[in-house]
Design a protein around this motif. Sequence first.
Motif, short mmCIF file in Angstrom:
data_model
loop_
_atom_site.label_atom_id
_atom_site.label_comp_id
_atom_site.label_asym_id
_atom_site.label_seq_id
_atom_site.Cartn_x
_atom_site.Cartn_y
_atom_site.Cartn_z
N ASN A 37 -26.12 -55.58 -51.94
CA ASN A 37 -24.72 -55.58 -51.52
C ASN A 37 -24.15 -54.17 -51.62
O ASN A 37 -24.66 -53.32 -52.33
N ARG A 38 -23.06 -53.96 -50.91
CA ARG A 38 -22.39 -52.66 -50.89
C ARG A 38 -21.95 -52.29 -52.29
O ARG A 38 -21.20 -53.02 -52.93
N ALA A 39 -22.42 -51.15 -52.77
CA ALA A 39 -22.08 -50.71 -54.12
C ALA A 39 -20.95 -49.68 -54.11
O ALA A 39 -20.19 -49.58 -55.05
N GLU A 40 -20.83 -48.92 -53.04
CA GLU A 40 -19.80 -47.88 -52.99
C GLU A 40 -18.47 -48.47 -52.57
O GLU A 40 -18.40 -49.55 -51.98
N ASP A 41 -17.41 -47.78 -52.90
CA ASP A 41 -16.08 -48.24 -52.52
C ASP A 41 -15.90 -48.11 -51.02
O ASP A 41 -16.49 -47.24 -50.38
N ARG A 42 -15.06 -48.98 -50.50
CA ARG A 42 -14.77 -48.91 -49.07
C ARG A 42 -13.95 -47.66 -48.79
O ARG A 42 -13.17 -47.19 -49.61
N LYS A 43 -14.08 -47.13 -47.59
CA LYS A 43 -13.34 -45.94 -47.20
C LYS A 43 -11.86 -46.29 -47.07
O LYS A 43 -11.49 -47.34 -46.57
N PHE A 44 -11.01 -45.37 -47.51
CA PHE A 44 -9.59 -45.62 -47.45
C PHE A 44 -9.01 -45.27 -46.09
O PHE A 44 -8.26 -46.03 -45.50
N GLY A 53 -8.07 -52.23 -39.99
CA GLY A 53 -6.87 -52.94 -39.56
C GLY A 53 -5.64 -52.66 -40.39
O GLY A 53 -4.59 -53.24 -40.16
N THR A 54 -5.72 -51.77 -41.35
CA THR A 54 -4.57 -51.42 -42.19
C THR A 54 -3.94 -50.15 -41.64
O THR A 54 -4.61 -49.15 -41.45
N SER A 55 -2.64 -50.20 -41.39
CA SER A 55 -1.93 -49.06 -40.86
C SER A 55 -1.10 -48.41 -41.96
O SER A 55 -0.42 -49.10 -42.72
N ARG A 101 3.91 -46.74 -48.22
CA ARG A 101 2.70 -47.45 -47.79
C ARG A 101 1.47 -46.93 -48.54
O ARG A 101 0.59 -47.71 -48.90
N LEU A 102 1.39 -45.64 -48.76
CA LEU A 102 0.28 -45.06 -49.51
C LEU A 102 0.27 -45.57 -50.95
O LEU A 102 -0.79 -45.92 -51.48
N VAL A 108 -1.12 -50.93 -55.59
CA VAL A 108 -0.90 -52.37 -55.60
C VAL A 108 -2.12 -53.12 -55.07
O VAL A 108 -2.57 -54.09 -55.66
N LYS A 109 -2.66 -52.69 -53.95
CA LYS A 109 -3.77 -53.40 -53.32
C LYS A 109 -5.14 -52.81 -53.64
O LYS A 109 -6.09 -53.02 -52.92
N LYS A 110 -5.24 -52.07 -54.73
CA LYS A 110 -6.48 -51.39 -55.07
C LYS A 110 -7.64 -52.37 -55.20
O LYS A 110 -8.73 -52.12 -54.69
N ASN A 111 -7.44 -53.47 -55.88
CA ASN A 111 -8.51 -54.42 -56.11
C ASN A 111 -8.72 -55.37 -54.94
O ASN A 111 -9.71 -56.09 -54.91
#
Length: 152
Positions: A37-44, A53-55, A101-102, A108-111
């Motif tokens: 499974n993906r071990a690295e964090d997703r790109k921001f 899909g996040t603006s 938004r940043l 807030v949405k880190k996890n």
Amino acid sequence: MQVFSTFETTGFLEIAISTLEKNGIQKENIFAVPLDNRAEDRKFFDTLHRSDGTSLIDIGMGLATALSVIGASIGFKLVWGPIYWGLIGAFVGFVIGFAIRLFIELVVKKNKRVLKGKHSEIILIIDCEETQAELIEDVLWSHFAIGVAKIK
């Protein structure tokens, strides 16, 4: 013929394998491959080829519009006039909205920035005769396979 299927790591996979063995499929013809499974964090930040899909500018554009209208309205009474104060209001509104938004995305949405839905964790490959393919496919679907494919 080969039958490929993907499963999550659950007890249903082991039950499916034992059911296949009871139906005449040899152990040598069943091959299970665990996936990493993906071990690295997703790109921001998004790139040209990938978007989540996040603006980050949606709140900024709304605030830029609102503050530019307010700045232009108030600018009729100020020294620089409505155009400059409208542009200043748009810039300030965009910066405030982008910062909000940043903050929401980073703190807030880190996890919550994880992949959603079911994740395939194991690929099951079964060598069989064409006459056994339907039976195998039914067994796999009844034991909650995520996907099944047949190749002749």
